[in-house]
Design a protein around this motif. Structure first.
Motif, PDB file in Angstrom:
ATOM      1  N   PRO A 114     -19.493  78.005  71.468  1.00 56.71           N
ATOM      2  CA  PRO A 114     -19.603  76.598  71.030  1.00 56.71           C
ATOM      3  C   PRO A 114     -21.036  76.104  71.024  1.00 56.71           C
ATOM      4  CG  PRO A 114     -18.071  76.826  72.870  1.00 56.71           C
ATOM      5  CD  PRO A 114     -18.669  78.154  72.660  1.00 56.71           C
ATOM      6  N   ARG A 115     -21.847  76.617  71.965  1.00 53.93           N
ATOM      7  CA  ARG A 115     -23.228  76.148  72.030  1.00 53.93           C
ATOM      8  C   ARG A 115     -23.961  76.484  70.732  1.00 53.93           C
ATOM      9  NH1 ARG A 115     -27.063  78.541  76.511  1.00 53.93           N
ATOM     10  NH2 ARG A 115     -27.976  79.566  74.732  1.00 53.93           N
ATOM     11  N   LEU A 116     -23.711  77.694  70.273  1.00 58.37           N
ATOM     12  CA  LEU A 116     -24.364  78.104  69.034  1.00 58.37           C
ATOM     13  C   LEU A 116     -23.790  77.339  67.841  1.00 58.37           C
ATOM     14  CD1 LEU A 116     -24.632  81.945  69.549  1.00 58.37           C
ATOM     15  CD2 LEU A 116     -26.392  80.209  69.845  1.00 58.37           C
ATOM     16  N   GLN A 117     -22.488  77.069  67.907  1.00 59.60           N
ATOM     17  CA  GLN A 117     -21.851  76.357  66.795  1.00 59.60           C
ATOM     18  C   GLN A 117     -22.439  74.963  66.623  1.00 59.60           C
ATOM     19  OE1 GLN A 117     -17.649  76.709  67.770  1.00 59.60           O
ATOM     20  NE2 GLN A 117     -17.329  77.488  65.709  1.00 59.60           N
ATOM     21  N   ALA A 148     -29.368  74.892  57.062  1.00 58.99           N
ATOM     22  CA  ALA A 148     -30.257  75.925  56.536  1.00 58.99           C
ATOM     23  C   ALA A 148     -29.890  77.313  57.043  1.00 58.99           C
ATOM     24  CB  ALA A 148     -31.695  75.591  56.911  1.00 58.99           C
ATOM     25  N   ASP A 149     -29.209  77.376  58.226  1.00 58.89           N
ATOM     26  CA  ASP A 149     -28.837  78.682  58.758  1.00 58.89           C
ATOM     27  C   ASP A 149     -27.676  79.290  57.986  1.00 58.89           C
ATOM     28  OD1 ASP A 149     -30.674  78.211  60.693  1.00 58.89           O
ATOM     29  OD2 ASP A 149     -29.219  77.369  62.109  1.00 58.89           O
TER      30      ASP A 149
END
Lengths: 221, 492
Positions: free
Chosen positions: A180-183, A189-190
């Protein structure tokens, strides 16, 4: 020879303990083996009770029977153990193993059963004074004189914990869980980029080459 | 209620406490930092060992201090052996880092278990109580079992870990049973108390002898000497090379400390009982180890059997301390045993270090043929490996030669001439398989031409290690007098 009640109890507990321990290794069904182990623990607790080690006896029942063995029972029931494969070769190894074991027991019996560990050669334990608490004495020793081995035992448990995690924790290959942190931190742009492409010029169609390809696409659709 | 309780003096145990605290810190660093902190974890482990060494060296007074109700002893012997353990573990970390990274095995748990295992060794080295000794041994062994099993993909590693675990538990059981007999006979668990009880000469000698048999069997398993050596080749072979490197070095120092604490510090009045047991095992180990090593084609198995014969040599020195009831040669004998262990650890580090250096991702140096033509690929490391092999064979003037020489001197001093002849004869047999490695490296064409890739720190340390083997062979006096000094201060 008359035996007082405690001696009778001692022999009863010991006999059941030895028989139960034997059944642990000879029982065909692993669930039965675990249950016999529970019986063995109960009898060992009884023996400790006779030695006035009430706290240890209760701990043995609570920790081993109450927690460890119940967990063990679950594991044994969950696992699909092929008991026939485990017992392969048991009977062929038994004669040699039994002979070696009996010789060792006999030899050890000669030394231990003799006069060296008899009641005469050991001083009788002093009778505990009134109000003596086994638990309190254990607790005091454990946290004063024996604090060093006590802490070491806890470090061993920590190592067992780390070892259990490192040996069993595995990331599944088909794991689709997201972090979730990355989400949350993801930016537009990623995820996509706009690529400038040259306008496509349609190639002139050659009739006899294009026909089978078109037919294939038609059949797929 | 606690009026008579005095807080134990923690100062002698500062290295242990620091190591434990740092291990917990590293555990947290890994949990918080995750995969990105792998290098940090390795660096922190090295720094921890370094600071432990500084603390140990800083607090080394040469005096014997006891703490934790006489369960923990800090003497010159303990300080010396702890320094050796730190050094060995640090070298293991440096040598094995690249190998583990190439295979995705460089988990933080590897370093953590190494540190916990080191803690167990320090506890064993400083134990003055059967309970502390046993718990230290279990802490060390449990970490090692887990480390051997860590390569989960490899069935061979799992099998090795299983064998090691089951036989190791059996050995622990034997040791514990023997210790309980010693306790029954002397009515104390304290090692210095056992010595006092034995000096009073009131204990039953049959029970003591009975207990000693089990104690000796227990530590013989851990040392891996004949007839308790079955696990050694399988575990050395099955474990990944960094694990083999570790198992064959630092734990040997700790087990040696355990043997010395139990046998010499605790039950030296019973030397007439245990010396023959040690001597039989020593002679058998030298014979079986050297003969079986000839037949090996796998270099890890070969080094395992060679390790068995080296441990036999070490036991030989321990079994000659008391002659005709006099301990005149005791100091010389025990310090030559200590010197032998130090020399063996040094050689073992370098030999497995070369194997790790030559391995790369997807390729393990395992067979004797893999060393073929090393001289053409890397003359320097071929020379290092040659030093190790010459030293293990006992060729003058390398550290192994002087180690064997001082052991043989004490055997001859104790007038066991036949034993000395057997030891020399089988050392000559052993020279065959050591020299075969040298022949492979120098006179055969290389089967593999890939360049050797290694990190700078590993290369540097391995060179130092190899040069130390040569250097201590040329100037053995310093290390020998250090061993003698440490033992003399602790024993008397």
């Amino acid at each position: 020879m008359t035996m007082d009640f405690q001696t009778v109890l001692f022999y009863v507990f010991s006999a059941v303990l030895v028989l139960a321990a034997l059944r642990v290794i000879t029982a065909r069904n692993p669930v039965h083996a675990v249950l016999f182990l529970v019986l063995a623990f109960f009898n060992a607790a009884g023996l400790w009770m006779l030695l006035h080690a009430e706290f240890l006896a209760i701990m043995l029942v609570m920790v081993y029977v109450g927690a460890v063995m119940v967990l063990f029972l679950f594991v044994v029931m969950m696992l699909d153990i092929n008991i026939e494969r485990l017992r392969q070769g048991f009977w062929s190894y038994l004669p040699l193993g039994a002979v070696v074991g009996l010789i060792m027991v006999g030899e050890m019996g000669l030394i231990l059963g003799g006069s060296y560990f008899g009641l005469e050669s050991l001083p009788a334990a002093a009778a505990p004074e009134a109000g003596f608490s086994n638990t309190k004495a254990l607790g005091r020793l454990l946290f004063t004189d024996y604090v060093y081995p006590f802490e070491l035992a806890s470090v061993i448990l920590l190592v067992a914990l780390i070892a259990a995690v490192v040996l069993t924790l595995r990331q599944r290959k088909d794991n689709k869980a997201m972090n979730p942190r990355l989400q949350v931190r993801v930016k537009a742009a990623d995820r996509f980029r706009i690529v400038k492409m040259a306008a496509e010029v349609e190639a002139p169609v050659v009739a006899n080459e294009a026909a089978p390809a078109a037919g294939q696409e038609g059949s797929k659709a | 209620m606690l009026t008579n309780f005095v807080l134990p003096n923690l100062a002698p145990a500062y290295p242990e406490l620091f190591l434990l605290a740092m291990a917990c810190v590293i555990l947290l660093v890994d949990v918080i930092g995750g995969v990105a902190c792998r290098t940090l974890v390795a660096a922190l482990s090295l720094v921890t060992l370094l600071i432990c060494a500084v603390i140990t060296a800083g607090t080394a007074t040469g005096e014997t201090t006891m703490t934790f109700a006489n369960m923990f002893v800090d003497d010159a012997f303990a300080d010396l052996l702890k320094m050796l353990v730190y050094g060995a573990v640090a070298i293991v970390i440096v040598y094995s880092r690249r190998y583990l990274r190439d295979r995705g095995l460089d988990k933080a748990e590897y370093y953590l278990l190494l540190l916990f295992s080191t803690l167990g060794m320090m506890v064993m080295i400083s134990a003055n109580h059967f309970l502390a000794l046993y718990l230290g041994l279990e802490l060390m062994s449990l970490s090692i079992y887990a480390m051997v099993a860590m390569d989960r993909e490899s069935a061979r590693s799992t099998e090795a870990a299983m064998k090691y675990f089951i036989l190791g538990s059996l050995a622990s059981g034997l040791l514990l049973y023997g210790l309980s007999m010693l306790y029954g006979a002397t009515r104390t668990l304290e090692i210095s108390g056992v010595l006092q009880a034995l000096a009073m000469n009131q204990s039953n000698e049959i029970i003591l002898g009975f207990g000693l048999v089990f104690v000796v069997a227990g530590f013989a398993f851990k040392l891996g000497v004949v007839p308790f050596h079955m696990w050694v080749p399988d575990v050395y072979h099955g474990a990944t090379t960094p694990m083999t490197l570790f198992i064959s070095t630092a734990p040997k120092i700790a087990t040696f400390a355990m043997v010395l604490r139990l046998m010499v510090f605790g039950t030296i009045p019973l030397a007439p009982l245990w010396q023959p047991m040690l001597m039989i095992m020593a002679v058998l180990s030298i014979i079986v180890g050297n003969l079986a090593a000839i037949a090996q084609t796998n270099i890890k198995r070969m080094l395992a059997y060679s390790g068995i014969s080296h441990m036999g040599f070490m036991l030989l020195a321990l079994s000659t301390g008391v002659v005709h009831g006099h301990a005149a040669y005791a100091l010389a004998a025990y310090s030559s045993a200590l010197y032998y262990v130090v020399a063996y650890v040094m050689m073992s580090l370098a030999s497995f270090g070369v194997l790790l250096l030559m391995s790369r991702a997807g390729y393990d140096v395992e067979m004797l043929e893999d060393l073929k033509g090393l001289n053409q690929r890397s003359p320097w490391y071929a020379a290092m490996m040659m030093f190790v092999m010459f030293s293990m064979a006992g060729i003058p003037f390398f550290v192994g030669f002087f180690a064997k020489f001082s052991v043989l001197l004490s055997v001859i001093g104790a007038e066991f001439y036949i034993v000395a002849v057997i030891a020399v004869a089988f050392s000559l047999v052993g020279a065959f398989y050591y020299l075969r490695v040298v022949k492979n490296m120098y006179f055969d064409a290389p089967s593999d031409a890939a360049p050797i890739v290694a990190t700078m720190d590993a290369r540097l340390l391995l060179s130092l290690n190899g040069l130390a083997i040569a250097g201590f062979g040329l100037f053995p006096g310093g290390l020998m007098s250090l061993c003698q000094e440490a033992l003399a201060r602790s024993l008397y």
